[in-house]
Scaffold this motif. Sequence first.
Motif, PDB file in Angstrom:
ATOM      1  N   ILE A  49      40.220  46.581   5.868  1.00 64.05           N
ATOM      2  CA  ILE A  49      41.499  45.983   6.261  1.00 64.05           C
ATOM      3  C   ILE A  49      42.429  47.135   6.626  1.00 64.05           C
ATOM      4  O   ILE A  49      42.655  48.040   5.822  1.00 64.05           O
ATOM      5  CB  ILE A  49      42.122  45.141   5.133  1.00 64.05           C
ATOM      6  CG1 ILE A  49      41.240  43.939   4.785  1.00 64.05           C
ATOM      7  CG2 ILE A  49      43.526  44.682   5.532  1.00 64.05           C
ATOM      8  CD1 ILE A  49      41.136  42.879   5.877  1.00 64.05           C
ATOM      9  N   PHE A  93      48.708  43.694   9.448  1.00 63.26           N
ATOM     10  CA  PHE A  93      47.320  43.784   9.017  1.00 63.26           C
ATOM     11  C   PHE A  93      46.418  43.651  10.241  1.00 63.26           C
ATOM     12  O   PHE A  93      46.702  42.863  11.154  1.00 63.26           O
ATOM     13  CB  PHE A  93      46.956  42.640   8.049  1.00 63.26           C
ATOM     14  CG  PHE A  93      47.476  42.802   6.654  1.00 63.26           C
ATOM     15  CD1 PHE A  93      47.362  43.995   5.961  1.00 63.26           C
ATOM     16  CD2 PHE A  93      48.060  41.714   6.003  1.00 63.26           C
ATOM     17  CE1 PHE A  93      47.834  44.117   4.653  1.00 63.26           C
ATOM     18  CE2 PHE A  93      48.529  41.825   4.700  1.00 63.26           C
ATOM     19  CZ  PHE A  93      48.411  43.032   4.030  1.00 63.26           C
ATOM     20  N   CYS A 151      42.239  42.969  10.806  1.00 64.06           N
ATOM     21  CA  CYS A 151      40.972  42.652  10.149  1.00 64.06           C
ATOM     22  C   CYS A 151      39.833  43.359  10.881  1.00 64.06           C
ATOM     23  O   CYS A 151      39.667  43.181  12.093  1.00 64.06           O
ATOM     24  CB  CYS A 151      40.731  41.143  10.154  1.00 64.06           C
ATOM     25  SG  CYS A 151      42.031  40.211   9.311  1.00 64.06           S
ATOM     26  N   GLU A 157      36.294  42.675   7.628  1.00 69.68           N
ATOM     27  CA  GLU A 157      36.823  41.925   6.490  1.00 69.68           C
ATOM     28  C   GLU A 157      37.941  41.024   6.991  1.00 69.68           C
ATOM     29  O   GLU A 157      38.530  41.264   8.046  1.00 69.68           O
ATOM     30  CB  GLU A 157      37.366  42.863   5.408  1.00 69.68           C
ATOM     31  CG  GLU A 157      36.371  43.845   4.823  1.00 69.68           C
ATOM     32  CD  GLU A 157      35.340  43.201   3.908  1.00 69.68           C
ATOM     33  OE1 GLU A 157      35.384  41.967   3.703  1.00 69.68           O
ATOM     34  OE2 GLU A 157      34.482  43.931   3.395  1.00 69.68           O
ATOM     35  N   ASP A 158      38.268  39.994   6.206  1.00 69.68           N
ATOM     36  CA  ASP A 158      39.322  39.064   6.595  1.00 69.68           C
ATOM     37  C   ASP A 158      40.410  39.051   5.537  1.00 69.68           C
ATOM     38  O   ASP A 158      40.221  39.549   4.417  1.00 69.68           O
ATOM     39  CB  ASP A 158      38.747  37.653   6.784  1.00 69.68           C
ATOM     40  CG  ASP A 158      39.525  36.839   7.823  1.00 69.68           C
ATOM     41  OD1 ASP A 158      40.625  37.271   8.213  1.00 69.68           O
ATOM     42  OD2 ASP A 158      39.021  35.777   8.221  1.00 69.68           O
ATOM     43  N   ILE A 159      41.546  38.491   5.889  1.00 69.33           N
ATOM     44  CA  ILE A 159      42.660  38.379   4.947  1.00 69.33           C
ATOM     45  C   ILE A 159      43.431  37.097   5.227  1.00 69.33           C
ATOM     46  O   ILE A 159      43.551  36.678   6.376  1.00 69.33           O
ATOM     47  CB  ILE A 159      43.579  39.621   5.034  1.00 69.33           C
ATOM     48  CG1 ILE A 159      44.524  39.685   3.833  1.00 69.33           C
ATOM     49  CG2 ILE A 159      44.345  39.677   6.352  1.00 69.33           C
ATOM     50  CD1 ILE A 159      45.144  41.055   3.618  1.00 69.33           C
ATOM     51  N   VAL A 204      37.052  38.476  12.916  1.00 67.86           N
ATOM     52  CA  VAL A 204      37.090  39.846  12.399  1.00 67.86           C
ATOM     53  C   VAL A 204      36.260  40.800  13.258  1.00 67.86           C
ATOM     54  O   VAL A 204      35.996  41.931  12.850  1.00 67.86           O
ATOM     55  CB  VAL A 204      36.606  39.889  10.930  1.00 67.86           C
ATOM     56  CG1 VAL A 204      37.508  39.052  10.045  1.00 67.86           C
ATOM     57  CG2 VAL A 204      35.154  39.422  10.805  1.00 67.86           C
ATOM     58  N   ALA A 219      42.400  39.358   0.536  1.00 73.11           N
ATOM     59  CA  ALA A 219      41.330  39.862   1.390  1.00 73.11           C
ATOM     60  C   ALA A 219      39.963  39.418   0.898  1.00 73.11           C
ATOM     61  O   ALA A 219      39.805  38.934  -0.238  1.00 73.11           O
ATOM     62  CB  ALA A 219      41.390  41.391   1.446  1.00 73.11           C
TER      63      ALA A 219
END
Length: 224
Positions: free
Chosen positions: A112, A124, A126, A129-131, A148, A196
């Motif tokens: 991230i 942010f 991505c 990874e994601d959030i 992502v 996350a």
Amino acid sequence: MKNTYFTLVVLLISTACFGQKQVSLFNGKDFTGWHIDVPAMDNKPDAKSPFIIREGKIVSLASPQGHIITDAAYENYELDVTYRFSAKPGNCGVLVHCSTPRVLYKMFPKSIECQMMHENAGDFWCIGEDIVTPNMEERRGPKADWGVTEGKERRVKNLTDNSEKPLGQWNTMKVECQGNKITVWLNGDLVNEGIATASKGQIALQAEGSEVEFKEVLLTKIKQ
């Protein structure tokens, strides 16, 4: 004498219970504890690195693009990064929860990114990874476009305007990683927070877009 001894005991207990040791991830002399990952240098071992040390600071020269990454992985910590664009405004970032190298555009490690780009600091991004953040659709765009990987909407806009210092002045970005939660402050302003898909990993700084000086990279472990 007894009062002095009692005060000392109380101080030691308080420090043990509440004190957190802040450590510098950069020794000001060399890149001990870090490694450089720059795809353009793969077949040119003598090529000039985009990361140098100048007057006790890490300097990202922006090109060729890549990352300087901690050897160690971290979890449950606060990271304080003091930086400035020393020549002209541009792009850079600090990446947390880094793992698999070069998952995006054959350069960016899975992570991230906490954006430092001039006038966009606190976004942010991505990267593998994601959030999840509050007001997700408002700040990331239509849900159908989220993702992502390349071609997807990976940016989550920050919460504030005008949190950055004027160009040439030092900014301090604080990134708190506690479990899966990432919270970012810029110069004391809360600029982003979210949950996350990762909770630990390496830390990286970018060479991407403009020369950036890093005066401090400080880490404080958070006790659980």
